[in-house]
Design a protein around this motif. Sequence first.
Motif, PDB file in Angstrom:
ATOM      1  N   TRP A  90      -4.097  -1.950   1.383  1.00  0.00           N
ATOM      2  CA  TRP A  90      -4.802  -0.634   1.066  1.00  0.00           C
ATOM      3  C   TRP A  90      -4.587  -0.096  -0.218  1.00  0.00           C
ATOM      4  O   TRP A  90      -4.880   0.953  -0.428  1.00  0.00           O
ATOM      5  CB  TRP A  90      -4.206   0.152   2.164  1.00  0.00           C
ATOM      6  N   THR A  91      -4.071  -0.852  -1.268  1.00  0.00           N
ATOM      7  CA  THR A  91      -3.914  -0.454  -2.585  1.00  0.00           C
ATOM      8  C   THR A  91      -4.624  -1.253  -3.366  1.00  0.00           C
ATOM      9  O   THR A  91      -5.826  -1.500  -3.087  1.00  0.00           O
ATOM     10  CB  THR A  91      -2.585  -0.262  -2.904  1.00  0.00           C
ATOM     11  N   ASP A  92      -4.073  -1.677  -4.611  1.00  0.00           N
ATOM     12  CA  ASP A  92      -4.869  -2.587  -5.500  1.00  0.00           C
ATOM     13  C   ASP A  92      -4.281  -3.994  -5.668  1.00  0.00           C
ATOM     14  O   ASP A  92      -2.646  -3.983  -5.311  1.00  0.00           O
ATOM     15  CB  ASP A  92      -5.472  -2.023  -6.806  1.00  0.00           C
ATOM     16  N   GLU A  93      -4.514  -4.748  -6.491  1.00  0.00           N
ATOM     17  CA  GLU A  93      -4.020  -6.197  -6.530  1.00  0.00           C
ATOM     18  C   GLU A  93      -2.615  -5.936  -7.412  1.00  0.00           C
ATOM     19  O   GLU A  93      -1.706  -6.433  -7.208  1.00  0.00           O
ATOM     20  CB  GLU A  93      -4.911  -7.112  -7.324  1.00  0.00           C
ATOM     21  N   SER A  94      -2.590  -5.138  -8.284  1.00  0.00           N
ATOM     22  CA  SER A  94      -1.297  -4.921  -9.229  1.00  0.00           C
ATOM     23  C   SER A  94      -0.192  -4.404  -8.289  1.00  0.00           C
ATOM     24  O   SER A  94       0.836  -4.792  -8.423  1.00  0.00           O
ATOM     25  CB  SER A  94      -1.867  -3.896 -10.344  1.00  0.00           C
ATOM     26  N   PHE A  95      -0.564  -3.318  -7.628  1.00  0.00           N
ATOM     27  CA  PHE A  95       0.479  -2.765  -6.592  1.00  0.00           C
ATOM     28  C   PHE A  95       0.842  -3.652  -5.766  1.00  0.00           C
ATOM     29  O   PHE A  95       2.119  -3.758  -5.350  1.00  0.00           O
ATOM     30  CB  PHE A  95       0.130  -1.419  -6.317  1.00  0.00           C
ATOM     31  N   ALA A  96      -0.051  -4.694  -4.931  1.00  0.00           N
ATOM     32  CA  ALA A  96       0.273  -5.408  -4.155  1.00  0.00           C
ATOM     33  C   ALA A  96       1.329  -6.377  -4.833  1.00  0.00           C
ATOM     34  O   ALA A  96       2.210  -6.864  -3.951  1.00  0.00           O
ATOM     35  CB  ALA A  96      -1.075  -6.098  -3.647  1.00  0.00           C
ATOM     36  N   GLN A  97       0.954  -6.888  -5.893  1.00  0.00           N
ATOM     37  CA  GLN A  97       1.880  -8.086  -6.782  1.00  0.00           C
ATOM     38  C   GLN A  97       3.298  -7.396  -6.587  1.00  0.00           C
ATOM     39  O   GLN A  97       4.378  -8.177  -6.328  1.00  0.00           O
ATOM     40  CB  GLN A  97       1.423  -8.290  -7.774  1.00  0.00           C
ATOM     41  N   LYS A  98       3.485  -6.115  -6.926  1.00  0.00           N
ATOM     42  CA  LYS A  98       4.869  -5.437  -7.217  1.00  0.00           C
ATOM     43  C   LYS A  98       5.326  -5.385  -5.756  1.00  0.00           C
ATOM     44  O   LYS A  98       6.620  -5.485  -5.629  1.00  0.00           O
ATOM     45  CB  LYS A  98       4.614  -3.951  -7.690  1.00  0.00           C
ATOM     46  N   ALA A  99       4.658  -5.233  -4.684  1.00  0.00           N
ATOM     47  CA  ALA A  99       5.182  -5.119  -3.582  1.00  0.00           C
ATOM     48  C   ALA A  99       5.710  -6.429  -3.236  1.00  0.00           C
ATOM     49  O   ALA A  99       7.002  -6.611  -2.387  1.00  0.00           O
ATOM     50  CB  ALA A  99       4.167  -4.784  -2.301  1.00  0.00           C
ATOM     51  N   GLN A 100       4.883  -7.435  -3.310  1.00  0.00           N
ATOM     52  CA  GLN A 100       5.369  -8.813  -2.824  1.00  0.00           C
ATOM     53  C   GLN A 100       6.437  -9.419  -3.816  1.00  0.00           C
ATOM     54  O   GLN A 100       7.457  -9.769  -3.015  1.00  0.00           O
ATOM     55  CB  GLN A 100       4.451  -9.847  -3.098  1.00  0.00           C
ATOM     56  N   SER A 101       6.691  -8.888  -4.855  1.00  0.00           N
ATOM     57  CA  SER A 101       8.117  -9.165  -5.801  1.00  0.00           C
ATOM     58  C   SER A 101       9.098  -8.413  -5.184  1.00  0.00           C
ATOM     59  O   SER A 101      10.167  -9.162  -5.388  1.00  0.00           O
ATOM     60  CB  SER A 101       7.570  -8.572  -7.292  1.00  0.00           C
ATOM     61  N   ALA A 102       8.955  -7.136  -4.925  1.00  0.00           N
ATOM     62  CA  ALA A 102      10.110  -6.413  -4.277  1.00  0.00           C
ATOM     63  C   ALA A 102      10.542  -7.219  -2.887  1.00  0.00           C
ATOM     64  O   ALA A 102      11.821  -7.210  -2.700  1.00  0.00           O
ATOM     65  CB  ALA A 102       9.875  -4.743  -3.966  1.00  0.00           C
ATOM     66  N   TYR A 103       9.694  -7.584  -2.124  1.00  0.00           N
ATOM     67  CA  TYR A 103       9.931  -8.267  -0.771  1.00  0.00           C
ATOM     68  C   TYR A 103      10.713  -9.319  -1.059  1.00  0.00           C
ATOM     69  O   TYR A 103      11.550  -9.870  -0.466  1.00  0.00           O
ATOM     70  CB  TYR A 103       8.605  -8.560  -0.089  1.00  0.00           C
ATOM     71  N   ARG A 104      10.315 -10.316  -2.028  1.00  0.00           N
ATOM     72  CA  ARG A 104      10.905 -11.414  -2.700  1.00  0.00           C
ATOM     73  C   ARG A 104      12.604 -11.101  -2.838  1.00  0.00           C
ATOM     74  O   ARG A 104      13.083 -12.099  -2.452  1.00  0.00           O
ATOM     75  CB  ARG A 104      10.210 -12.379  -3.477  1.00  0.00           C
ATOM     76  N   LYS A 105      12.682 -10.293  -3.389  1.00  0.00           N
ATOM     77  CA  LYS A 105      14.094  -9.872  -3.921  1.00  0.00           C
ATOM     78  C   LYS A 105      14.857  -9.403  -2.699  1.00  0.00           C
ATOM     79  O   LYS A 105      16.098  -9.636  -2.712  1.00  0.00           O
ATOM     80  CB  LYS A 105      14.159  -8.623  -5.024  1.00  0.00           C
ATOM     81  N   ILE A 106      14.160  -8.523  -1.916  1.00  0.00           N
ATOM     82  CA  ILE A 106      14.819  -8.432  -0.529  1.00  0.00           C
ATOM     83  C   ILE A 106      15.276  -9.635  -0.008  1.00  0.00           C
ATOM     84  O   ILE A 106      16.396  -9.677   0.635  1.00  0.00           O
ATOM     85  CB  ILE A 106      13.890  -7.462   0.162  1.00  0.00           C
ATOM     86  N   GLN A 107      14.468 -10.461   0.267  1.00  0.00           N
ATOM     87  CA  GLN A 107      14.504 -11.749   1.056  1.00  0.00           C
ATOM     88  C   GLN A 107      15.700 -12.663   0.490  1.00  0.00           C
ATOM     89  O   GLN A 107      16.505 -13.281   1.249  1.00  0.00           O
ATOM     90  CB  GLN A 107      13.430 -12.763   1.037  1.00  0.00           C
ATOM     91  N   HIS A 129     -12.386  -4.174   7.113  1.00  0.00           N
ATOM     92  CA  HIS A 129     -13.835  -3.675   6.500  1.00  0.00           C
ATOM     93  C   HIS A 129     -13.792  -2.324   6.534  1.00  0.00           C
ATOM     94  O   HIS A 129     -14.779  -1.965   5.786  1.00  0.00           O
ATOM     95  CB  HIS A 129     -14.837  -4.542   7.121  1.00  0.00           C
ATOM     96  N   TYR A 130     -12.982  -1.503   7.048  1.00  0.00           N
ATOM     97  CA  TYR A 130     -12.986  -0.059   6.955  1.00  0.00           C
ATOM     98  C   TYR A 130     -12.658   0.486   5.629  1.00  0.00           C
ATOM     99  O   TYR A 130     -12.777   1.659   5.382  1.00  0.00           O
ATOM    100  CB  TYR A 130     -12.338   0.721   7.995  1.00  0.00           C
ATOM    101  N   LYS A 131     -11.765  -0.253   4.795  1.00  0.00           N
ATOM    102  CA  LYS A 131     -11.363   0.363   3.520  1.00  0.00           C
ATOM    103  C   LYS A 131     -12.713   0.743   2.633  1.00  0.00           C
ATOM    104  O   LYS A 131     -13.614  -0.193   2.597  1.00  0.00           O
ATOM    105  CB  LYS A 131     -10.584  -1.143   2.838  1.00  0.00           C
ATOM    106  N   ILE A 132     -12.385   1.811   2.382  1.00  0.00           N
ATOM    107  CA  ILE A 132     -13.398   2.609   1.489  1.00  0.00           C
ATOM    108  C   ILE A 132     -13.086   2.110  -0.008  1.00  0.00           C
ATOM    109  O   ILE A 132     -12.116   2.521  -0.477  1.00  0.00           O
ATOM    110  CB  ILE A 132     -13.523   4.098   1.661  1.00  0.00           C
TER     111      ILE A 132
END
Length: 238
Positions: A90-107, A129-132
């Motif tokens: 629900w955000t953008d690719e840049s923020f999604a990458q940061k979220a995934q990076s944080a998750y890997r650190k938590i893991q 597909h409801y994402k505007i």
Amino acid sequence: MRKAERLNEIVHYLRRMHQAVTAEVLAHAFEVSPRTIYRDIQDLIDGGTPITGEAGVGYVIDKQYHLPPIMFDADEIEAIALGIGMVSNWTDESFAQKAQSAYRKIQATLSAPMIHELTQISTFSAPSHYKIPWQVSFTEVRECIRRKQRVSMAYLDLNEQLTRRTVRPLALISFSPVWLLASWCELRQDFRNFRLDRISDFTRLNERFSDEKDKSLATYLKRVEQKQAAARANDCGT
């Protein structure tokens, strides 16, 4: 909440705060009495936690104090994974990458049993597909909020009227599938919410703004809370 868990949460709470926190505020946050907080703080101090306090002012903790490794339970891990998925979708690719990076650190910090719990997760966020879609850069908007940078933008309201606004961006708020940019609008001299998908020509200005009480995010949130309380009161009266 068990006492040991509450003591740990109190330490986390104090570390997040940038000013002294009173026993009354802590008591409200943890749903216990101020007397219980007094005992908890004394137990933490006796255990070596660098907390200082002053009557009538509150408690502060030395920010250099290092906590032991954070431990998560199964539900917390699932909640984190769900949040990461929602950010990704629900955000953008840049923020999604940061979220995934944080998750890997938590893991990387999890024990073997908790790693196993990851395979048992049963709540997910899927692309919709409801994402505007929006024209502006989600990441750029976030940066302007963080840097307290005024922006100029064109806004098309729900009546299809196009206006030029100069705003102080304060926060991004998700009302799925719509994102709102909460701002102080200099044209209206009041707080306004702007739909991200109706903003165009988003331009950073070479002007920073300082927090002013009547134009701050804290005041905006307080006003939202007051409106929600009034709405609940009206519902109860009908």
